[in-house]
Write an enzyme that holds these catalytic residues in place. Structure first.
Site, PDB file in Angstrom:
ATOM      1  N   ARG A 150       0.550  -1.154   0.156  1.00 54.47           N
ATOM      2  CA  ARG A 150       0.125  -0.056  -0.070  1.00 54.47           C
ATOM      3  C   ARG A 150       0.916   1.308   0.024  1.00 54.47           C
ATOM      4  NH1 ARG A 150      -4.104   0.268   4.357  1.00 54.47           N
ATOM      5  NH2 ARG A 150      -3.287  -1.720   5.470  1.00 54.47           N
TER       6      ARG A 150
ATOM      7  N   GLY B  30       3.928 -15.549   7.957  1.00 53.22           N
ATOM      8  CA  GLY B  30       3.203 -14.953   9.421  1.00 53.22           C
ATOM      9  C   GLY B  30       4.354 -14.523  10.266  1.00 53.22           C
TER      10      GLY B  30
ATOM     11  N   GLY C 224       9.609  -3.071  12.396  1.00 56.31           N
ATOM     12  CA  GLY C 224      10.137  -2.103  11.295  1.00 56.31           C
ATOM     13  C   GLY C 224       9.150  -1.036  11.093  1.00 56.31           C
ATOM     14  N   ASP C 225       7.934  -1.238  11.086  1.00 54.72           N
ATOM     15  CA  ASP C 225       7.053  -0.252  10.350  1.00 54.72           C
ATOM     16  C   ASP C 225       6.122   0.361  11.650  1.00 54.72           C
ATOM     17  OD1 ASP C 225       5.694  -2.704  11.125  1.00 54.72           O
ATOM     18  OD2 ASP C 225       4.510  -2.667   9.397  1.00 54.72           O
TER      19      ASP C 225
ATOM     20  N   ASN D 292       1.138   1.615   7.040  1.00 53.50           N
ATOM     21  CA  ASN D 292       1.098   0.728   5.893  1.00 53.50           C
ATOM     22  C   ASN D 292       0.721   1.567   4.773  1.00 53.50           C
ATOM     23  OD1 ASN D 292       0.809  -1.810   7.298  1.00 53.50           O
ATOM     24  ND2 ASN D 292      -1.022  -0.855   8.317  1.00 53.50           N
TER      25      ASN D 292
ATOM     26  N   ARG E  36      27.919  26.834   4.117  1.00 45.58           N
ATOM     27  CA  ARG E  36      27.968  25.340   3.689  1.00 45.58           C
ATOM     28  C   ARG E  36      29.219  24.698   4.517  1.00 45.58           C
ATOM     29  NH1 ARG E  36      29.972  26.204  -2.071  1.00 45.58           N
ATOM     30  NH2 ARG E  36      30.138  23.683  -1.767  1.00 45.58           N
TER      31      ARG E  36
ATOM     32  N   ARG F 249      43.657  47.926 -11.322  1.00 46.31           N
ATOM     33  CA  ARG F 249      42.502  48.670 -11.753  1.00 46.31           C
ATOM     34  C   ARG F 249      42.756  49.278 -13.138  1.00 46.31           C
ATOM     35  NH1 ARG F 249      39.704  52.808  -7.906  1.00 46.31           N
ATOM     36  NH2 ARG F 249      39.200  50.943  -6.838  1.00 46.31           N
TER      37      ARG F 249
HETATM   38  C1  UD1 Z   1      -0.523  -8.531  13.954  1.00 47.22           C
HETATM   39  C2  UD1 Z   1      -1.029  -9.422  14.965  1.00 47.22           C
HETATM   40  C3  UD1 Z   1      -2.150  -8.800  15.791  1.00 47.22           C
HETATM   41  C4  UD1 Z   1      -1.652  -7.332  16.423  1.00 47.22           C
HETATM   42  C5  UD1 Z   1      -1.176  -6.638  15.085  1.00 47.22           C
HETATM   43  C6  UD1 Z   1      -0.713  -5.254  15.523  1.00 47.22           C
HETATM   44  C7  UD1 Z   1      -0.184 -11.498  14.668  1.00 47.22           C
HETATM   45  C8  UD1 Z   1      -0.595 -12.910  14.234  1.00 47.22           C
HETATM   46  N1  UD1 Z   1      -1.209 -10.656  14.623  1.00 47.22           N
HETATM   47  O1  UD1 Z   1      -1.473  -8.603  13.073  1.00 47.22           O
HETATM   48  O2  UD1 Z   1      -2.426  -9.604  17.031  1.00 47.22           O
HETATM   49  O3  UD1 Z   1      -2.853  -6.682  16.671  1.00 47.22           O
HETATM   50  O4  UD1 Z   1      -0.212  -7.066  14.358  1.00 47.22           O
HETATM   51  O5  UD1 Z   1      -0.376  -4.335  14.347  1.00 47.22           O
HETATM   52  O6  UD1 Z   1       0.887 -11.585  14.779  1.00 47.22           O
HETATM   53  N2  UD1 Z   1       5.666  -9.595   9.205  1.00 47.22           N
HETATM   54  C9  UD1 Z   1       6.797 -10.311   8.674  1.00 47.22           C
HETATM   55  N3  UD1 Z   1       6.649 -11.511   7.981  1.00 47.22           N
HETATM   56  C10 UD1 Z   1       5.399 -12.263   7.939  1.00 47.22           C
HETATM   57  C11 UD1 Z   1       4.191 -11.372   8.388  1.00 47.22           C
HETATM   58  C12 UD1 Z   1       4.417 -10.343   8.938  1.00 47.22           C
HETATM   59  O7  UD1 Z   1       7.877  -9.793   8.847  1.00 47.22           O
HETATM   60  O8  UD1 Z   1       5.449 -13.389   7.482  1.00 47.22           O
HETATM   61  C13 UD1 Z   1       5.657  -8.266   9.765  1.00 47.22           C
HETATM   62  C14 UD1 Z   1       5.096  -7.261   8.947  1.00 47.22           C
HETATM   63  O9  UD1 Z   1       5.928  -6.790   8.123  1.00 47.22           O
HETATM   64  C15 UD1 Z   1       4.579  -6.266   9.943  1.00 47.22           C
HETATM   65  C16 UD1 Z   1       4.455  -7.047  11.100  1.00 47.22           C
HETATM   66  O10 UD1 Z   1       5.018  -8.451  11.018  1.00 47.22           O
HETATM   67  O11 UD1 Z   1       5.340  -5.305  10.275  1.00 47.22           O
HETATM   68  C17 UD1 Z   1       2.773  -7.533  11.393  1.00 47.22           C
HETATM   69  O12 UD1 Z   1       2.577  -8.166  10.210  1.00 47.22           O
HETATM   70  P1  UD1 Z   1       0.958  -7.896   9.946  1.00 47.22           P
HETATM   71  O13 UD1 Z   1       0.843  -8.831   8.695  1.00 47.22           O
HETATM   72  O14 UD1 Z   1       0.393  -6.511   9.505  1.00 47.22           O
HETATM   73  O15 UD1 Z   1       0.108  -8.402  11.150  1.00 47.22           O
HETATM   74  P2  UD1 Z   1      -1.279  -8.153  11.492  1.00 47.22           P
HETATM   75  O16 UD1 Z   1      -2.103  -9.376  10.495  1.00 47.22           O
HETATM   76  O17 UD1 Z   1      -1.982  -6.786  11.183  1.00 47.22           O
END
Ligand code: UD1
Ligand code: MG
Length: 456
Positions: free
Chosen positions: A16, A79, A102-103, A224, A330, A437
């Protein structure tokens, strides 16, 4: 107990953001989001920092400042539980592991410290939200103890009513975390390895689960999209502005200030609208910064006034100086006390001593200028021959007439006066008037060319 590892999840694609750059490298307050997280993690003095990045995210390790971090690729992305698992082989078996994102760039040390103090066992960072949509919910038993986290997509109607949500940030004993992660299954709506499932496992094993709330809700806001990034940027700038106001800094408008780094101010500092401070900036007491100035990696001493639209980069400005409007300092500029630099004056890699003045339209590069020197309007140091740079030395009490070119290397000795319009190519003797001059002549009866008058 005190040993801590940090795992930073940064593998998400960030679709996004609509950008070719990995999401976590987008800047907030002038610094990559994930760099904020790494910097905050460093304050915990961790044994190991492990950044989990995703396919196509090779720019992540390349663009982070060198630290003791280890970079681990997660491919495919199955996940949050799977992501943390990728880091486990790099972590020792002692102590605890903190999971950050990281986000989620604005997490603060005080909150993490509070989590560390919450006791042994598993500690979750949670918040109560009026609108908990999208978040995992914290499910508690009749005693009020946490029993598990349920993801929104897997939640019942009743569970969706729960306002306490999982921020995702947690602290777990590393040996337990390793065994729990190994037990994760994908039997959920999203078919992912949920990190959150470790909570139920801890409860089953009788491991205490604590919850801690962040000091400020913005600390746990994730990004996001560009729109969320812009909102969080403004939130952070308001925080910076409030911090300065509380310290006694006068801000003409707290909503029109941008701090992209660290701004340290003495007493009674005044900052007008539209200023940007980048990197490490220190302003002494009674410093005044006019509107729309950009100040980067600079130190400005007590009582100095910077007039509007001035740019100062990697420079040191002494006390009671008058800079601008429209001045450009500078990198490598060092001004001693009471120096005046006026409009459209550019200074680079030069030192100017006490009470010297360059008030109009000049270029001073690679120069060493003494005290009480007056640089006339339009003076240029010719420091570059197309291949090499040379220095210009101007000793104390020199007066440089307007529109002078000083062809370096050249030394203008103490007390020299240079007549206006001179091109100085050789060193000048002390205390004398030197000028180069052509003699002024008058051509009697000379006629200015006339334009043909167009016939109607
Ligand atoms: C996750 C939590 C949720 C919480 C929410 C807060 C889980 C299962 N759920 O949900 O309980 O309320 O965050 O924002 O943990 N990421 C990876 N690798 C992956 C998947 C995710 O590095 O395979 C990272 C993403 O870049 C992100 C973070 O983990 O920074 C969270 O992932 P995201 O998919 O946004 O989690 P949610 O489904 O929002
Ligand atoms: Mg998800």
């Amino acid at each position: 107990m005190n040993i801590i590892n940090v795992v930073i999840l940064a593998a998400g694609k960030g679709t996004r953001m609509n950008s070719d750059k990995p999401k976590v490298l987008h800047a907030l307050a002038g610094k990559a989001m994930v760099q904020h997280v790494v910097d905050c993690a460093q304050k915990l003095d961790p044994q190991q920092i492990c950044v989990v990045y995703g396919h196509g995210g090779e720019a992540v390790p390349k663009n982070l400042k060198p630290s003791n971090a280890t970079y681990v690729i997660q491919e495919p992305q199955l996940g949050t539980g799977h992501a943390v698992q990728q880091a486990m082989p790099y972590l020792g078996d002692e102590g605890r592991t903190l999971v950050l994102y990281g986000d989620v760039p604005l997490i603060q040390h005080a909150t993490l410290h509070q989590m560390q103090q919450a006791g042994s066992g598993l500690t979750l960072l949670t918040v109560n939200m009026d609108n908990p949509a999208g978040y995992g919910r914290i499910v508690r038993d009749e005693q009020g103890d946490v029993s598990r986290i349920v993801e929104e997509k897997d939640a019942t109607e009743a569970q969706r009513e729960i306002r306490e949500v999982n921020t995702g940030i947690l602290l777990a004993p590393t040996p337990y975390l390793k065994t729990w992660l190994a037990c994760l299954r994908t039997n959920n709506t999203q078919g992912e390895y949920y990190l959150t499932d470790i909570v139920g496992m801890a409860v089953e094993q009788g491991i205490p689960v604590h919850t801690v709330q962040p000091t400020h809700e913005w600390e746990i806001h994730g990004v996001n999209s560009k729109s969320q990034l812009a909102v969080l940027e403004r939130t952070w700038q308001q925080v910076e502005a409030q911090r300065l106001l509380v310290q006694g800094v006068t801000l003409a408008d707290p909503a029109r200030l941008d701090v992209r780094g660290s701004l340290v101010c003495g007493r009674d500092v005044e900052i007008d609208v539209g200023c940007i401070f980048e990197g490490e900036v220190t302003l002494g007491s009674n410093v005044q910064i006019g509107a729309y100035c950009i100040v980067k990696n600079a130190t400005i001493a007590d009582g100095t006034q910077i007039a509007p639209y001035s740019h100062i980069d990697s420079s040191i400005v002494g006390a009671d100086c008058r800079i601008g409007p429209y001045a450009r300092l500078r990198p490598g500029t060092k001004l001693h006390a009471e120096v005046h630099v006026g409009n459209f004056v550019e200074i680079k890699n030069s030192e100017i001593a006490y009470s010297s003045k360059a008030n109009h339209l000049s270029y001073i590069g690679d120069a060493t200028i003494g005290s009480r020197v007056n640089i006339g309007a339009g003076t240029i140091t010719c420091n570059y021959d197309g291949a090499n740079k040379f220095r210009t030395v101007i000793e104390d009490d020199v007066f440089v007439g307007s529109d002078t070119q000083l062809v370096a290397p050249v030394t203008v000795a103490r007390g020299t006066t240079i007549g206006a319009g001179s091109t100085i190519t050789r060193d000048t003797p002390a205390g004398e008037l030197t000028l180069s001059r052509a003699k002024q002549v008058t051509i009697n009866g000379w006629q200015r060319p006339v334009k043909k008058v167009k016939s109607q």
